[in-house]
Design an enzyme around this catalytic site. Structure first.
Site, PDB file in Angstrom:
ATOM      1  N   GLY A  49      48.801  95.898 -26.123  1.00 55.55           N
ATOM      2  CA  GLY A  49      49.160  94.709 -27.097  1.00 55.55           C
ATOM      3  C   GLY A  49      49.037  93.987 -25.342  1.00 55.55           C
ATOM      4  O   GLY A  49      48.936  94.744 -24.514  1.00 55.55           O
ATOM      5  N   GLN A  54      51.975  87.006 -20.093  1.00 55.99           N
ATOM      6  CA  GLN A  54      51.737  87.554 -18.615  1.00 55.99           C
ATOM      7  C   GLN A  54      50.555  87.498 -18.502  1.00 55.99           C
ATOM      8  O   GLN A  54      50.720  87.736 -16.870  1.00 55.99           O
ATOM      9  CB  GLN A  54      51.399  89.551 -19.776  1.00 55.99           C
ATOM     10  CG  GLN A  54      52.265  89.775 -19.893  1.00 55.99           C
ATOM     11  CD  GLN A  54      52.596  91.162 -20.942  1.00 55.99           C
ATOM     12  OE1 GLN A  54      51.899  91.414 -21.786  1.00 55.99           O
ATOM     13  NE2 GLN A  54      51.828  92.107 -19.766  1.00 55.99           N
ATOM     14  N   CYS A 102      53.763  98.913 -19.427  1.00 56.98           N
ATOM     15  CA  CYS A 102      54.154  97.157 -19.134  1.00 56.98           C
ATOM     16  C   CYS A 102      52.550  97.155 -18.171  1.00 56.98           C
ATOM     17  O   CYS A 102      52.883  97.371 -17.078  1.00 56.98           O
ATOM     18  CB  CYS A 102      54.759  96.540 -19.758  1.00 56.98           C
ATOM     19  SG  CYS A 102      54.915  94.332 -19.910  1.00 56.98           S
ATOM     20  N   LEU A 103      51.807  95.985 -18.777  1.00 62.88           N
ATOM     21  CA  LEU A 103      50.775  95.886 -17.669  1.00 62.88           C
ATOM     22  C   LEU A 103      51.572  94.747 -16.281  1.00 62.88           C
ATOM     23  O   LEU A 103      50.948  95.105 -15.204  1.00 62.88           O
ATOM     24  CB  LEU A 103      49.557  94.806 -18.497  1.00 62.88           C
ATOM     25  CG  LEU A 103      49.090  95.575 -19.014  1.00 62.88           C
ATOM     26  CD1 LEU A 103      47.863  94.462 -20.084  1.00 62.88           C
ATOM     27  CD2 LEU A 103      47.639  96.679 -18.516  1.00 62.88           C
ATOM     28  N   HIS A 144      57.822  94.634 -27.976  1.00 64.50           N
ATOM     29  CA  HIS A 144      57.494  94.930 -27.259  1.00 64.50           C
ATOM     30  C   HIS A 144      56.611  93.754 -26.901  1.00 64.50           C
ATOM     31  O   HIS A 144      57.584  92.737 -25.851  1.00 64.50           O
ATOM     32  CB  HIS A 144      56.739  95.903 -26.749  1.00 64.50           C
ATOM     33  CG  HIS A 144      56.506  96.090 -24.790  1.00 64.50           C
ATOM     34  ND1 HIS A 144      56.938  96.858 -24.151  1.00 64.50           N
ATOM     35  CD2 HIS A 144      55.703  94.696 -24.058  1.00 64.50           C
ATOM     36  CE1 HIS A 144      56.220  96.662 -22.707  1.00 64.50           C
ATOM     37  NE2 HIS A 144      55.602  95.248 -22.366  1.00 64.50           N
ATOM     38  N   GLU A 145      56.681  93.258 -27.870  1.00 63.75           N
ATOM     39  CA  GLU A 145      55.512  91.627 -27.700  1.00 63.75           C
ATOM     40  C   GLU A 145      56.351  90.316 -27.225  1.00 63.75           C
ATOM     41  O   GLU A 145      56.248  89.811 -26.908  1.00 63.75           O
ATOM     42  CB  GLU A 145      54.149  92.353 -27.806  1.00 63.75           C
ATOM     43  CG  GLU A 145      53.051  92.726 -27.678  1.00 63.75           C
ATOM     44  CD  GLU A 145      52.575  93.185 -25.689  1.00 63.75           C
ATOM     45  OE1 GLU A 145      53.400  92.511 -25.128  1.00 63.75           O
ATOM     46  OE2 GLU A 145      52.473  94.579 -25.667  1.00 63.75           O
ATOM     47  N   HIS A 148      58.175  89.934 -25.250  1.00 63.90           N
ATOM     48  CA  HIS A 148      58.118  88.919 -23.974  1.00 63.90           C
ATOM     49  C   HIS A 148      57.787  87.576 -24.228  1.00 63.90           C
ATOM     50  O   HIS A 148      58.514  86.506 -23.062  1.00 63.90           O
ATOM     51  CB  HIS A 148      56.172  88.932 -23.140  1.00 63.90           C
ATOM     52  CG  HIS A 148      55.249  90.172 -22.494  1.00 63.90           C
ATOM     53  ND1 HIS A 148      56.582  91.285 -21.625  1.00 63.90           N
ATOM     54  CD2 HIS A 148      55.506  91.684 -23.016  1.00 63.90           C
ATOM     55  CE1 HIS A 148      55.820  92.210 -21.099  1.00 63.90           C
ATOM     56  NE2 HIS A 148      55.413  92.520 -22.075  1.00 63.90           N
TER      57      HIS A 148
HETATM   58 NI    NI Z   1      54.852  94.238 -21.828  1.00 63.02          NI
END
Ligand code: NI
Length: 177
Positions: A49, A54, A102-103, A144-145, A148
């Protein structure tokens, strides 16, 4: 902007901590192009995701695209889902802990409590109103997304530093890698 020009911002960058703005022009060429490029980006990065903030784009949209890959060998397979202006409209009382990465926080994993089931609403990339229930890992990715978009990262929700691991250790202990 082409996805090869996106800057993946990481923990410490103040823009990862902003409240993102609602998307207003969903059918515009710019938004449609952004969605295509964001999907190409998250696939190239082996994410399950990604949220627009991000890549330093301050808009309330994200993509869920879970499938098994080198970062998440056991992730379930799903068709890429484009989620715009999302809201959670119901949360299960049941909360379960699961490992997340997470990226924007490369190289680590954390054990994060999330609602096991959620009912959500959002707008699709074709400007349709969607209401759907998610459970398990997909519910986890959605939460999670969505975090963000509100400037929250998963380690904010980890309950103990003993529940943070380096990705290399996690892959050894929790998968066959
Ligand atoms: Ni993330």
């Amino acid at each position: 902007m082409n996805h090869t020009d996106f800057e993946l911002i990481q923990l410490g960058h103040p823009h990862l901590r902003r409240q993102a703005e609602p998307v207003t022009e969903i059918l515009s060429t710019e938004t449609q192009h952004l969605l295509d490029e964001l999907l190409a980006f998250v696939i190239a990065k082996n994410g399950v995701g990604i949220a627009a903030p991000q890549v330093d784009i301050n808009q309330r949209l994200f993509i869920m695209c879970s499938r098994p890959n080198s970062r998440y060998p056991l992730a379930p397979e799903m068709a890429p889902t484009f989620v715009i202006n999302p809201e959670i409209i119901w949360r299960s009382d049941e909360v379960e802990k699961g490992w997340e990465g997470c990226l924007s926080l490369p190289g680590i994993r954390g054990l994060v409590p999330r609602h096991q089931a959620i009912k959500v609403q959002y707008t699709s990339r074709s400007n349709e109103h969607i209401e759907v229930e998610y459970t398990g890992f997909i519910a986890r990715v959605f939460q999670h997304e969505l975090d963000h978009l509100d400037g929250i990262v998963y380690i904010d929700r980890v309950e103990s530093t003993h529940e943070i691991m380096m990705e290399k250790e996690w892959l050894k202990q929790f998968t066959n890698n």
